[in-house]
Enzyme design. Structure first.
Site, PDB file in Angstrom:
ATOM      1  N   LYS A 111       0.865  -1.189   0.000  1.00  0.00           N
ATOM      2  CA  LYS A 111       0.000   0.000   0.000  1.00  0.00           C
ATOM      3  C   LYS A 111       0.891   1.225   0.000  1.00  0.00           C
ATOM      4  O   LYS A 111       2.028   1.171   0.475  1.00  0.00           O
ATOM      5  CB  LYS A 111      -0.880   0.017   1.255  1.00  0.00           C
TER       6      LYS A 111
HETATM    7  N1  GLU Z   1      -7.379   0.010  -3.285  1.00  0.00           N
HETATM    8  C1  GLU Z   1      -8.139  -1.169  -3.526  1.00  0.00           C
HETATM    9  C2  GLU Z   1      -8.207  -2.038  -2.285  1.00  0.00           C
HETATM   10  O1  GLU Z   1      -8.012  -1.570  -1.183  1.00  0.00           O
HETATM   11  C3  GLU Z   1      -7.663  -1.921  -4.771  1.00  0.00           C
HETATM   12  C4  GLU Z   1      -6.257  -2.439  -4.714  1.00  0.00           C
HETATM   13  C5  GLU Z   1      -5.762  -3.029  -6.028  1.00  0.00           C
HETATM   14  O2  GLU Z   1      -6.521  -3.197  -6.954  1.00  0.00           O
HETATM   15  O3  GLU Z   1      -4.560  -3.320  -6.060  1.00  0.00           O
HETATM   16  O4  GLU Z   1      -8.519  -3.205  -2.347  1.00  0.00           O
END
Ligand code: GLU
Length: 423
Positions: A111
């Site tokens: 993240k």
């Molecule tokens: N931000 C989204 C989540 O928290 C998508 C993450 C992604 O597709 O890598 O799942």
């Protein structure tokens, strides 16, 4: 292993750690693996100098955390928000590990975040922040290393800038370095709707379980960004009755249900405030909406909405977590005692990363699928994951959240043991 209760209920990293710990303990995870999986694998802070439109030089702080790359490249969004903290990014990265493992897609968890307020920055400023953040992380990113995606405050334009910056550095167009891109730049059909669609599929499975009908199912959705508005649109279209809606500024509750396409046009087409929607209802705060009567409540905004202070006020049968971490770990027990059927975040909102996986696969193959194909495969993944979590919960006599964590930790631990520890 450390013990509960938490020092700070609102520290999401502590919440994530407490849930990991409870599931790891139940699983009988050996001490060494527990330590390895509890902490992030790598984390970095970058200080990003950006020239603002005013000519003033500002320095923004950004983070990227790899929680685990045991099952595949790091995967997870990048958040642009004024209150981003390293602890929050750590928690979100670990949730990505567990989410990808629950959905059984071959990614680890990562993240990122930049402390900034995207609503107060111009398009040019946002582009410069994004490009410099990417440039600082060039060695971290890559289709085989770490694949970012949108999250709060970022969107497909942000992904296009990351893709372009990365491609300029490596000297060839590398579409698979990010997901959630515009379709004409290698994005996937159905990606924008994917998280909301996954939420709907989860709700459908819960309804089937309780022999409930869509038409008589009242739904409250907190949040009207990508996840909330798409979930509202799809659920409404499928026949559910959307009785509560909210954005950051306020909420509306209406027993008769909302015309969601009209509401979407009001907010996105006419750029008006959600709580001033003419065919409105009772006005309240965005938090208050969660505690109104409904069969399904979907928190699809930010973390820490349901807490040890307010969880007893929930009046729902099903809680479907569209957001990451909308319930604090200290609220879990209260929600449990009320007998609410929880579809935990790492299952309920896994639709987004699942279609991200499909996008990555399509980019690497240079062969693109129809929307129908994407949606069918997504349905398979979410339905299968849902059934696995529920079965696991029944077999082990734990709630759905603990079951989802146990299933995920078991998968990652298994892969880790197979790979062995390199020393
Ligand atoms: N931000 C989204 C989540 O928290 C998508 C993450 C992604 O597709 O890598 O799942």
């Amino acid at each position: 292993m450390a013990t509960l209760p938490l020092q700070d209920e609102f520290n999401v990293y502590e919440s994530a750690a407490a849930r990991f710990e409870a599931a790891a303990r139940k699983l009988g995870l050996e001490e060494g693996l527990y330590r390895f999986l509890k902490y992030p694998a790598k984390e970095i802070t970058v200080y990003i100098p950006v020239m603002l439109d005013s000519g003033h030089l500002e320095v923004f702080i950004g983070y990227r955390v790899h929680h685990s790359i045991v099952r595949g490249p790091g995967k997870g969004g990048i958040r642009f928000a004024p209150n981003v903290t390293l602890d929050e990014v750590r928690a979100l990265a670990s949730w990505m590990t567990w989410k990808c493992a629950v959905a059984n897609i071959p990614f680890g968890g990562a993240k990122g975040g930049v402390i900034c307020d995207p609503t107060k920055l111009s398009r040019g400023e946002l582009e410069r922040i994004t490009r410099r953040y990417t440039a600082e992380l060039i060695e971290w990113f890559g289709p085989e290393r770490d694949v970012p995606a949108p999250d709060l405050g970022t969107n497909e334009q942000t992904m296009a800038w990351i893709m372009d910056t990365y491609s300029m550095h490596v000297r060839h167009t590398t579409t698979a370095v990010v997901t959630g891109k515009p379709i004409d730049l290698g994005g996937s059909q159905g990606r924008q709707e994917a998280t909301g669609r996954g939420v709907m599929i989860s709700c459908d499975r819960a309804l089937a379980r309780f022999r409930m009908q869509r038409l008589s199912t009242r739904v409250i959705i907190q949040g009207f960004g990508n996840v909330g508005s798409m979930a509202a649109k799809l659920l409404h279209h499928a026949g559910y009755k959307i009785v509560g809606v909210a954005d950051i500024h306020g909420a509306l509750y209406n027993e008769n249900g909302f015309d969601v396409p009209e509401l979407i046009d009001w907010v996105y087409g006419q750029h008006k405030v959600l709580s001033e929607f003419p065919a409105g209802g009772a006005k309240m705060t965005a938090n208050e909406i969660l505690f109104q009567p409904a069969e399904i409540v979907i928190p699809a905004a930010v973390e820490n909405q349901i807490t040890s202070e307010n969880a007893h006020r929930l009046q729902t049968r099903i809680l479907c977590e569209g957001a990451n971490g909308p319930c604090t770990a200290m609220a879990d027990e209260i929600v449990d005692r009320k007998g609410i059927f929880v579809i935990p975040d790492i299952l309920a909102n896994a639709g987004g990363v699942t279609v991200s996986y499909f996008e990555w696969v399509q980019d690497r193959q240079g062969f693109f699928w129809s929307e129908k194909e994407v949606n069918e495969r997504l349905k398979d993944v979410i339905e299968h994951s849902f059934e696995e979590v529920v079965r696991y919960s029944e077999t082990h006599g734990v709630n759905n959240r603990v079951a989802a964590y146990m299933l995920a930790i078991d998968r990652v631990a298994f892969a880790l043991k197979e790979r062995g520890i390199y020393a």
